[in-house]
Design an enzyme around this catalytic site. Structure first.
Site, PDB file in Angstrom:
ATOM      1  N   CYS A 284      -0.217   4.292   1.833  1.00 42.84           N
ATOM      2  CA  CYS A 284      -0.616   5.296   2.838  1.00 42.84           C
ATOM      3  C   CYS A 284       0.456   5.580   3.892  1.00 42.84           C
ATOM      4  O   CYS A 284       0.497   6.664   4.456  1.00 42.84           O
ATOM      5  CB  CYS A 284      -1.927   4.899   3.499  1.00 42.84           C
TER       6      CYS A 284
ATOM      7  N   TYR B  60      -2.485  -9.653  16.102  1.00 45.01           N
ATOM      8  CA  TYR B  60      -1.452  -9.171  17.033  1.00 45.01           C
ATOM      9  C   TYR B  60      -1.411 -10.047  18.289  1.00 45.01           C
ATOM     10  O   TYR B  60      -0.494  -9.919  19.092  1.00 45.01           O
ATOM     11  CB  TYR B  60      -1.726  -7.711  17.408  1.00 45.01           C
TER      12      TYR B  60
ATOM     13  N   LYS C 278     -12.271  -5.289   2.128  1.00 42.37           N
ATOM     14  CA  LYS C 278     -11.747  -4.427   3.181  1.00 42.37           C
ATOM     15  C   LYS C 278     -12.706  -3.271   3.397  1.00 42.37           C
ATOM     16  O   LYS C 278     -12.959  -2.478   2.494  1.00 42.37           O
ATOM     17  CB  LYS C 278     -10.363  -3.913   2.794  1.00 42.37           C
TER      18      LYS C 278
ATOM     19  N   GLU D 132     -16.613  -8.153  -4.801  1.00 41.62           N
ATOM     20  CA  GLU D 132     -15.170  -7.888  -4.696  1.00 41.62           C
ATOM     21  C   GLU D 132     -14.364  -9.197  -4.774  1.00 41.62           C
ATOM     22  O   GLU D 132     -13.308  -9.254  -5.402  1.00 41.62           O
ATOM     23  CB  GLU D 132     -14.850  -7.179  -3.366  1.00 41.62           C
TER      24      GLU D 132
ATOM     25  N   CYS E 100       0.851  -1.182   0.000  1.00 43.59           N
ATOM     26  CA  CYS E 100       0.000   0.000   0.000  1.00 43.59           C
ATOM     27  C   CYS E 100       0.888   1.233   0.000  1.00 43.59           C
ATOM     28  O   CYS E 100       2.106   1.124   0.080  1.00 43.59           O
ATOM     29  CB  CYS E 100      -0.944   0.015   1.199  1.00 43.59           C
TER      30      CYS E 100
ATOM     31  N   LYS F 249     -11.536  -8.134   6.055  1.00 48.82           N
ATOM     32  CA  LYS F 249     -10.973  -7.261   7.084  1.00 48.82           C
ATOM     33  C   LYS F 249     -11.916  -6.115   7.383  1.00 48.82           C
ATOM     34  O   LYS F 249     -12.414  -5.507   6.439  1.00 48.82           O
ATOM     35  CB  LYS F 249      -9.637  -6.720   6.559  1.00 48.82           C
TER      36      LYS F 249
HETATM   37  C1  PBG Z   1      -3.342   0.407   5.146  1.00 46.04           C
HETATM   38  C2  PBG Z   1      -3.695  -0.621   6.148  1.00 46.04           C
HETATM   39  C3  PBG Z   1      -4.553  -0.454   7.238  1.00 46.04           C
HETATM   40  C4  PBG Z   1      -4.486  -1.631   7.972  1.00 46.04           C
HETATM   41  C5  PBG Z   1      -3.627  -2.490   7.296  1.00 46.04           C
HETATM   42  N1  PBG Z   1      -3.166  -1.855   6.158  1.00 46.04           N
HETATM   43  C6  PBG Z   1      -5.358   0.671   7.713  1.00 46.04           C
HETATM   44  C7  PBG Z   1      -6.105   1.532   6.797  1.00 46.04           C
HETATM   45  O1  PBG Z   1      -6.676   1.083   5.806  1.00 46.04           O
HETATM   46  O2  PBG Z   1      -6.089   2.708   7.094  1.00 46.04           O
HETATM   47  C8  PBG Z   1      -5.226  -1.855   9.252  1.00 46.04           C
HETATM   48  C9  PBG Z   1      -4.645  -2.860  10.161  1.00 46.04           C
HETATM   49  C10 PBG Z   1      -5.114  -2.768  11.564  1.00 46.04           C
HETATM   50  O3  PBG Z   1      -5.944  -1.929  11.950  1.00 46.04           O
HETATM   51  O4  PBG Z   1      -4.615  -3.596  12.349  1.00 46.04           O
HETATM   52  N2  PBG Z   1      -3.753   0.175   3.857  1.00 46.04           N
HETATM   53 ZN    ZN Z   2      -3.284   2.104   2.603  1.00 40.34          ZN
END
Ligand code: PBG
Ligand code: ZN
Length: 324
Positions: A122, A313, A195, A233, A120, A248
């Site tokens: 971000c 986790y 997601k 999806e 990703c 997720k």
């Molecule tokens: C980013 C990403 C996120 C998570 C995993 N990859 C968060 C988001 O989409 O902002 C969340 C994982 C977690 O909350 O444990 N693409």
């Molecule tokens: Zn992201």
């Protein structure tokens, strides 16, 4: 007509009987443990909203990877905080970034531990969105070529699986093409196919410094109110070449896990996300719940709902409890 002679309690009469008829058995082999790697050396810094989780430099990530393997946990998922951020997130495919270095070092030290790379942008963009911006809009198709670079860089570092979590349309096909062109035909894609735009990601965004600087992710992540869309999806990602399908978050979406399980014959993963973890940890620290019991019950429920793989986790604690 009910069989009135049948007493369901007979199957619960003793630990041995309960064990014999148990349908779902959780093992450390079900888990993937997510880690956050950071620049520097000998860093092990606690993440406040995720008690028990740490920011780790590559050397400490390798130590932890050895521990995971010894516990019987088959895989680690690597997230990273980069040295620099820019508009397009170019540190996400920099071979010198913590993620790429951690993947290579872990693969060398513990070759039989599976490594999942989170694909990703971000964590790497100044604006915190999961793709390339065009004004305030995330440009889907312009993002695909960047995701290809990220996936290939992780495969090159030694990742066994790449896991795109960005929710752009067409990313699985684009990543498959790029991996095949780079001769990484045996690198699998675990797609975050389903997601949701979830409040449960809060602690992760603090930990990964990946919160969007404006707006939210609702134009690319799914509406929590939808379940038919989840199957749409999944169909798209299967069509595009995904090897493993993820749902997720996990806990509030176990109905979706079950529907997806019944819909396709692919391995299903679910992500027991940061907010789910933080809630359990907070209640446990207050003495309000029995942590071991709650964690094992929760993870068992995810497997019962249909998940073959649980990204959590809690993996280290749960593996220790299960190995007792
Ligand atoms: C980013 C990403 C996120 C998570 C995993 N990859 C968060 C988001 O989409 O902002 C969340 C994982 C977690 O909350 O444990 N693409
Ligand atoms: Zn992201």
């Amino acid at each position: 007509m009910a069989n009135l002679k049948l007493r369901a309690r007979r199957m619960r009469i003793s630990p041995a009987m309960r064990s014999m008829v148990r349908e779902t058995v959780l093992t450390p082999n079900d888990f993937v443990y997510p880690i956050f790697v950071v620049p520097g050396e000998d860093v092990m810094e606690a993440i406040p909203s995720m008690p028990g989780c740490y920011h780790l430099s590559v050397d400490n990530a390798v130590k932890l990877a050895k521990e995971l393997y010894a516990l019987g946990i088959p895989a680690v998922e690597v997230f990273g905080l980069p040295e620099y951020k820019d508009e397009i997130g170019s540190s996400a495919w920099d071979m010198k970034s913590p993620v790429q270095r951690a993947i290579a070092a872990i693969k060398k030290a513990v070759p039989d531990l599976m490594i999942v790379g989170d694909v990703c942008l971000c964590q790497y963009t100044t604006h915190g969105h999961c793709g390339k911006l065009c004004g305030h809009y995330v440009d889907n198709d312009a993002t695909l070529e960047l995701l290809q670079k990220v996936a290939v860089s992780q495969a090159k570092a030694g990742a066994d699986i790449v896991a795109p979590s960005d929710m752009m349309d067409g990313r699985v096909a684009a990543i498959r093409d790029a991996l095949d062109a780079g001769d990484y035909k045996n690198v699998s894609i675990m797609s975050y196919a389903v997601k949701y735009a979830s409040g449960y990601y809060g602690p992760f965004r603090d930990a990964a410094d990946s919160a969007p600087q404006f707006g939210d992710r609702r134009q690319y992540q799914m509406d929590p109110a939808n379940s038919r869309e989840a199957l749409k999806e999944v169909d798209l990602d299967v069509e595009e070449g995904a090897d493993i399908i993820m749902v997720k978050p996990a806990l509030a979406y176990l109905d979706i896990v079950r529907q997806v399980r019944d819909h396709v014959n692919f391995p299903i993963a679910t992500y027991n996300v940061s907010g789910e973890y933080a809630m359990v940890k907070a209640a446990a620290q207050n003495g309000w719940i029995d942590e071991k019991r709650i964690v094992l019950e929760t993870l068992t429920s995810m497997k019962r709902a249909g998940a073959d793989i649980i990204i959590t986790y809690h993996a280290i604690d749960a593996a220790k409890w299960l190995n007792e």
